[in-house]
Every structure is written in structure tokens, then in C-alpha cells.
Design an enzyme around this catalytic site. Structure first.
Site, mmCIF file in Angstrom:
data_model
loop_
_atom_site.group_PDB
_atom_site.id
_atom_site.type_symbol
_atom_site.label_atom_id
_atom_site.label_comp_id
_atom_site.label_asym_id
_atom_site.label_seq_id
_atom_site.Cartn_x
_atom_site.Cartn_y
_atom_site.Cartn_z
ATOM 1 N N SER A 94 0.824 -1.201 0.000
ATOM 2 C CA SER A 94 0.000 0.000 0.000
ATOM 3 C C SER A 94 0.865 1.260 0.000
ATOM 4 C CB SER A 94 -0.953 -0.032 1.203
ATOM 5 O OG SER A 94 -1.951 0.944 1.097
ATOM 6 N N ASP A 171 -9.996 -5.165 -4.179
ATOM 7 C CA ASP A 171 -9.423 -4.173 -3.270
ATOM 8 C C ASP A 171 -10.284 -2.908 -3.294
ATOM 9 O OD1 ASP A 171 -7.833 -2.150 -2.092
ATOM 10 O OD2 ASP A 171 -5.992 -3.161 -2.700
ATOM 11 N N HIS A 207 -7.409 -5.804 0.130
ATOM 12 C CA HIS A 207 -6.213 -5.032 0.489
ATOM 13 C C HIS A 207 -5.537 -5.551 1.758
ATOM 14 C CE1 HIS A 207 -3.982 -1.307 -0.367
ATOM 15 N NE2 HIS A 207 -3.905 -1.084 0.933
#
Length: 228
Positions: A94, A171, A207
Site C-alpha cells: 500500500s 481491493d 487489500h
């Protein structure tokens, strides 16, 4: 990362030392540093801040690329005897994926390979990136490009850089436009002689660290191949 990623078994097998720095300074006493998840504590975005409020403490880019390597080299015999400072790779998840790719593109001779799980690929063009960059670097977007992987990839002409990116199809950050991996893929086409990019979309993954854990072995083996 240490407790949730499942990386240790693969690192042990491949004889790789993993260093997991924090994602920001802690306890600086800056007004508002703990007010939101995407700014301040936990969200340094791997930049060297230039605005008055943040510049004395939030210098994560210099920490990752300069200070931390010096600390490791001086303090840990496992990488010092013998130590080859060209056998280093970097990866992240991320915001950390943004930081890993950006740092590698800005330092062509520093890393053998770079990989990322669901990276923020074009922070100058997404809401979370604009928020952080405005706070840390000021309101002028011209100051942001040196910390933006997509902008850097479009003009990269350094040593050949091997990059692996995994992205989950479900995600929520991808669907909200926070990650913009297609922008990065397009930018790499301008520098394809210098960047070897492999991208993978993993169906039905989000995610979370379940996503990271599932494909962690692939990333460790990817780096091992280039490190060895």
C-alpha cells in the site's frame, strides 16, 4: 509485517535478512498528527517534508535511503561479515509499496529488485496522496513529482530495475481510485528499456494481510533470485 505476513519461514530458507522500518516518526507532538489514519502518525508517505509543520521530523525518505542503511551496516554482523551493499532489495504494501517503488526509481544503483502489494502508484492524482503531499510538501504539485512513482517511471533512465506488483481485484482502495496501477503501467512503457515490470491481478483478493500472506512466498523468491 513481522507477525501477519508469514514471511519468516521463506526468509529463513532463502537466508535473507528482512528489515521492517516504521511507517512514520512517532510521538513528535505535532498538532493533528494523530487525527487521521492517512496523515501523520503511521502515514509518513516516505517523503522528506518541506512545510514548516512537518519538516523537522517527517523525513522518511532520507531515513529509508540513507540513515537506516548506515545503522544496519554498522550494527548487525549478519549483514556485515561479509557484507556486499549491492545485494539489497526493497518491498512494501500500500503506502509502503509507493515508498518502495519510489525509492528504487530515485536510487538506480541501490536495489537489485523491488516489489509491492497494492501500491499507491500515482499519489499526485489520488485523494489520499494529494492530502499527504499538500501537507508535507506544500500546495504546488510541481514539488510532488520527485516522490511519485508514476511520474518517476515515465522518465526513468537508470540501471535496469526489476519490479513485481501484485494487486487484488476486489481491493476497495483500487475501486475508490486510490491506487491507480494502470497509470504506473502506462508510465513504465516510456522506460521499458530500463524497467522490467511484472504485474499480476489476483482474483477476489482485497487489500488485507490475507492477500499479502498468500503471495508473500512469491515475493521473497522474486527478490532472492535477484539478490543471489
Amino acid at each position: 509485517m513481522i507477525t501477519k505476513s508469514g514471511a519468516l519461514q521463506y526468509l529463513s530458507k532463502e537466508e535473507i535478512a528482512l528489515v521492517t522500518p516504521d511507517t512514520s516518526p512517532r510521538g513528535c507532538g505535532i498538532e493533528g498528527e494523530d487525527d487521521s489514519w492517512d496523515l501523520g502518525t503511521g502515514a509518513g508517505f516516505y517523503v522528506d517534508a518541506t512545510t514548516e509543520k512537518w519538516k523537522n521530523n517527517y523525513n522518511m525518505y532520507s531515513y529509508i535511503t540513507s540513515e537506516l542503511p548506515q545503522i544496519i551496516n554498522a550494527s548487525f554482523p549478519i549483514v556485515r561479515i561479509p557484507f556486499d551493499n549491492t545485494r539489497v532489495s526493497i518491498f512494501g504494501h500500500s503506502m509502503g509499496g509507493h515508498g518502495a517503488i519510489m525509492a528504487a526509481l530515485r536510487n538506480p544503483n541501490m536495489f537489485k529488485s523491488v516489489s509491492a502489494f497494492a501500491p499507491i502508484c500515482h499519489p499526485s492524482e489520488c485523494a489520499v496522496g494529494k492530502k499527504a503531499f499538500t501537507e508535507y510538501l506544500g500546495a504546488n504539485p510541481s514539488a510532488w513529482s520527485v516522490y511519485d512513482s508514476t511520474e518517476l517511471a515515465a522518465v526513468y533512465k537508470g540501471e535496469m530495475l526489476n519490479i513485481l506488483v501484485d494487486q487484488g481485484s476486489e481491493d476497495s482502495f483500487l475501486k475508490d481510485g486510490a491506487l491507480l496501477p494502470d497509470h504506473f503501467v502506462s508510465a513504465v512503457q516510456n522506460s521499458s528499456k530500463f524497467i522490467n515490470l511484472e504485474t499480476r491481478v489476483q482474483p477476489n483478493y482485497d487489500h488485507s494481510y490475507w492477500f499479502v500472506q498468500t503471495f508473500m512466498e512469491d515475493h521473497i523468491l522474486f527478490h532472492s533470485k535477484h539478490l543471489k
